[in-house]
Scaffold this active site. Structure first.
Site, mmCIF file in Angstrom:
data_model
loop_
_atom_site.group_PDB
_atom_site.id
_atom_site.type_symbol
_atom_site.label_atom_id
_atom_site.label_comp_id
_atom_site.label_asym_id
_atom_site.label_seq_id
_atom_site.Cartn_x
_atom_site.Cartn_y
_atom_site.Cartn_z
ATOM 1 N N LYS A 47 -43.944 45.621 -102.192
ATOM 2 C CA LYS A 47 -44.282 46.983 -101.791
ATOM 3 C C LYS A 47 -45.778 47.092 -101.509
ATOM 4 C CE LYS A 47 -40.607 49.671 -104.019
ATOM 5 N NZ LYS A 47 -40.308 50.750 -104.978
ATOM 6 N N ARG A 88 -31.719 41.687 -109.774
ATOM 7 C CA ARG A 88 -33.157 41.735 -110.094
ATOM 8 C C ARG A 88 -33.353 42.272 -111.516
ATOM 9 N NH1 ARG A 88 -38.608 42.892 -108.255
ATOM 10 N NH2 ARG A 88 -39.327 44.969 -108.858
ATOM 11 N N HIS A 92 -29.582 45.050 -106.440
ATOM 12 C CA HIS A 92 -30.706 45.331 -107.339
ATOM 13 C C HIS A 92 -30.365 44.986 -108.784
ATOM 14 C CE1 HIS A 92 -34.561 47.163 -108.315
ATOM 15 N NE2 HIS A 92 -33.975 47.701 -109.365
ATOM 16 N N HIS A 122 -44.611 44.705 -110.188
ATOM 17 C CA HIS A 122 -44.856 46.098 -110.559
ATOM 18 C C HIS A 122 -46.354 46.334 -110.716
ATOM 19 C CE1 HIS A 122 -40.593 46.630 -112.465
ATOM 20 N NE2 HIS A 122 -40.587 46.852 -111.167
#
Length: 299
Positions: free
Chosen positions: A177, A248, A245, A271
């Site tokens: 991201k 993950r 997901h 993160h």
């Protein structure tokens, strides 16, 4: 008139802020809902001056309409964030000010934590992939993709964006991201499945090309793979939380259960905040108590 600023804002997010195509779609859907409601609400064409004059009552009516339309609180929180971003952009670029949007409260959200996949379910999932795939190379692709997501803790979008030259001997370069790059260890089983898949691909792929391809040789889309996992979940009668997901999440949960520290898991998941990792890596209370009993000196 407003549609010009609407599109201008989306272009800004895509070209200047470098938001992903999936994020742009989410913003566009939010803006469509907003414009449709406001036009009906005020009974006339939207202009920038009318946007500036919307009151807190107008915005609360908007959120009430979303609750009637059965949008969950997480979706509405994102929706409010989209509106704040829009108004911030309009203030900077077109001097449009609206104080009401700044004091509008987002709904409280329930913490949604996907369940970790049981280790015993993995062979069944792989076996079902074998049953539903007609092309041997597609089977190798699906197994490699699931193995990679679970072994490296990748988001489905991160995995599908991997290019051939991102794969090194013992690590993989991942673009996460915000276009943040991280290096993730590539364990032997993941490397083995990737190599088997790449050798089987019936299309030519260059070093800078994505490796996960659809039947026609184009980049595999997340929705296509998600549908396949959903079909497997239904056929095996597994929990509805089984999504790409979930693999993950299982990566993080199983690492934590086996003694990995949160900081390391945070780095591997990409993160930016440790609090996000803490939410995603919650483990069963029974497991915590088991660890407590085995390790506490007075237990």
């Amino acid at each position: 008139m407003f549609k010009l600023w609407y599109q201008e804002f989306l272009d800004y997010l895509q070209n200047i802020r470098n938001y992903s195509s999936l994020t742009i779609v989410s913003y566009e859907n939010d803006l469509k809902y907003f414009t449709n409601f406001i036009q009906d609400h005020i009974g006339s064409e939207i202009t920038l001056s009318k946007l500036a004059n919307l009151t807190i009552t107008d915005f609360r009516s908007l959120l009430f309409k979303r609750s009637q339309d059965n949008f969950d609180s997480n979706s509405t929180r994102r929706f409010v964030s989209t509106l704040r971003s829009l108004y911030k952009y309009l203030a900077e670029k077109h001097s449009i000010q609206n104080k009401a949007i700044q004091v509008l409260k987002s709904p409280k959200t329930k913490e949604r934590i996907p369940k970790a996949i049981h280790q015993a379910d993995f062979p069944e999932i792989e076996s079902m992939l074998d049953e539903i795939n007609d092309h041997p190379w597609v089977l190798k692709r699906d197994i490699a993709l699931l193995t990679l997501i679970y072994a490296c803790g990748l988001r489905i979008s991160e995995a599908l964006n991997i290019r051939k030259n991102d794969i090194q001997h013992d690590y993989i370069k991942v673009l996460g991201k915000g276009n943040k790059q991280r290096l993730v260890p590539l364990i032997s089983i993941a490397k083995e499945k990737l190599d088997q898949y790449i050798l089987s691909i019936p299309y030519s792929i260059e070093g800078g090309s994505e490796i996960f391809l659809g039947l026609r040789g184009k980049k595999l889309q997340p929705a296509v793979f998600s549908r396949k996992i959903k079909n497997i979940r239904i056929l095996l009668g597994l929990d509805e939380s089984l999504t790409p997901h979930a693999f993950r999440h299982s990566f993080a949960t199983h690492l934590l259960e086996n003694g990995a520290d949160l900081r390391s898991i945070q780095e591997l998941l990409g993160h930016s905040s440790l609090s996000t990792t803490q939410i995603y890596t919650k483990v069963d209370y029974s497991h915590i108590m088991d660890v407590y009993r085995k390790t506490h000196p007075n237990s």
